[in-house]
Design a protein around this motif. Structure first.
Motif, mmCIF file in Angstrom:
data_model
loop_
_atom_site.group_PDB
_atom_site.id
_atom_site.type_symbol
_atom_site.label_atom_id
_atom_site.label_comp_id
_atom_site.label_asym_id
_atom_site.label_seq_id
_atom_site.Cartn_x
_atom_site.Cartn_y
_atom_site.Cartn_z
ATOM 1 N N UNK A 10 0.898 -1.026 0.138
ATOM 2 C CA UNK A 10 -0.043 0.041 0.066
ATOM 3 C C UNK A 10 1.022 1.337 -0.013
ATOM 4 N N UNK A 11 0.696 1.982 -1.070
ATOM 5 C CA UNK A 11 1.487 3.449 -1.217
ATOM 6 C C UNK A 11 0.585 4.556 -1.009
ATOM 7 N N UNK A 12 0.598 5.293 0.250
ATOM 8 C CA UNK A 12 0.199 6.534 0.288
ATOM 9 C C UNK A 12 0.931 7.566 0.141
ATOM 10 N N UNK A 13 0.662 8.591 -0.790
ATOM 11 C CA UNK A 13 1.568 9.710 -1.101
ATOM 12 C C UNK A 13 0.748 10.929 -0.876
ATOM 13 N N UNK A 14 1.740 11.963 -0.250
ATOM 14 C CA UNK A 14 1.268 13.082 0.027
ATOM 15 C C UNK A 14 2.081 13.996 -0.767
ATOM 16 N N UNK A 15 1.689 15.072 -1.270
ATOM 17 C CA UNK A 15 2.492 16.003 -2.178
ATOM 18 C C UNK A 15 2.019 17.425 -1.590
ATOM 19 N N UNK A 16 3.093 17.950 -1.427
ATOM 20 C CA UNK A 16 3.056 19.501 -0.827
ATOM 21 C C UNK A 16 3.999 20.359 -1.519
ATOM 22 N N UNK A 17 3.454 21.358 -2.271
ATOM 23 C CA UNK A 17 4.544 22.495 -2.875
ATOM 24 C C UNK A 17 3.903 23.244 -3.715
ATOM 25 N N UNK A 18 4.465 23.721 -4.896
ATOM 26 C CA UNK A 18 4.005 24.331 -6.093
ATOM 27 C C UNK A 18 4.672 24.136 -7.383
#
Length: 186
Positions: free
Chosen positions: A57-65
């Motif tokens: 199970x891969x849980x990604x969180x993307x934060x930026x611009x």
């Protein structure tokens, strides 16, 4: 994905359970995919990789611009990226990525490269029409916006134009009204 080895996850050596990975995505990452719509980027990707006996199970969180050009004014602006996504990886006879939430890899694989998944997630997170926030709230000063305001059709001018109808057209309207109210006999 020879040049993006830093995105390889060798799952053979990992113990069952949760392992955290962190990546910083900059423009050179998108250049690898020949994607040139971003002028600059800075995205932090946090990955929670949960290894289970039969799947991952891969849980990604993307934060930026990402810095993109406005479709209205062509001014550059930083579009915020804040996304969470999940991917399930199972084993099968052959590679299959037809389902966007389920990836099937061959039993013989010993590592997983997540670069293409990161690329697709970020690119698809952006809207089709990218508009500078200053256009929406009226704070952006631009020559293009000034020209668009000059060329904008004024509602009052349309109403005045509609009121100033040539009287000959009113006579023609009466003919059409009379024809529609008749019962078909002349």
């Amino acid at each position: 994905m020879k040049d993006l080895k830093e995105f390889d996850i060798s799952f053979i050596g990992l113990k069952d359970g949760n392992t955290q990975f962190e990546y910083t995505i900059e423009n050179k990452f998108f250049n690898f995919f020949d994607y040139d719509e971003f002028y600059n980027s800075n995205i932090k990707v946090n990955l929670s990789f949960v290894k289970k006996p039969t799947l991952f199970e891969l849980n990604f969180t993307f934060l930026g611009w990402v810095e993109v050009a406005c479709d209205v004014t062509n001014e550059l602006f930083k579009y915020p990226i804040e996304i969470s996504s999940e991917l399930i990886v199972k084993f099968g006879e052959a590679f299959n990525n037809e389902n966007e939430e389920l990836l099937i890899i061959p039993y013989s694989d010993y590592k997983l490269n997540i670069a293409h998944y990161i690329y697709e997630t970020v690119v698809l997170a952006l809207p089709l029409k990218r508009i500078h926030p200053g256009v929406s709230d009226g704070t952006l000063q631009s020559e293009v916006l000034e020209k668009l305001k000059e060329l904008e059709i004024n509602k009052e001018e349309i109403e005045i134009h509609n009121k100033e109808i040539d009287p000959r057209w009113n006579k023609l309207k009466n003919i059409l009204i009379d024809k529609n109210t008749s019962n078909g006999t002349s």
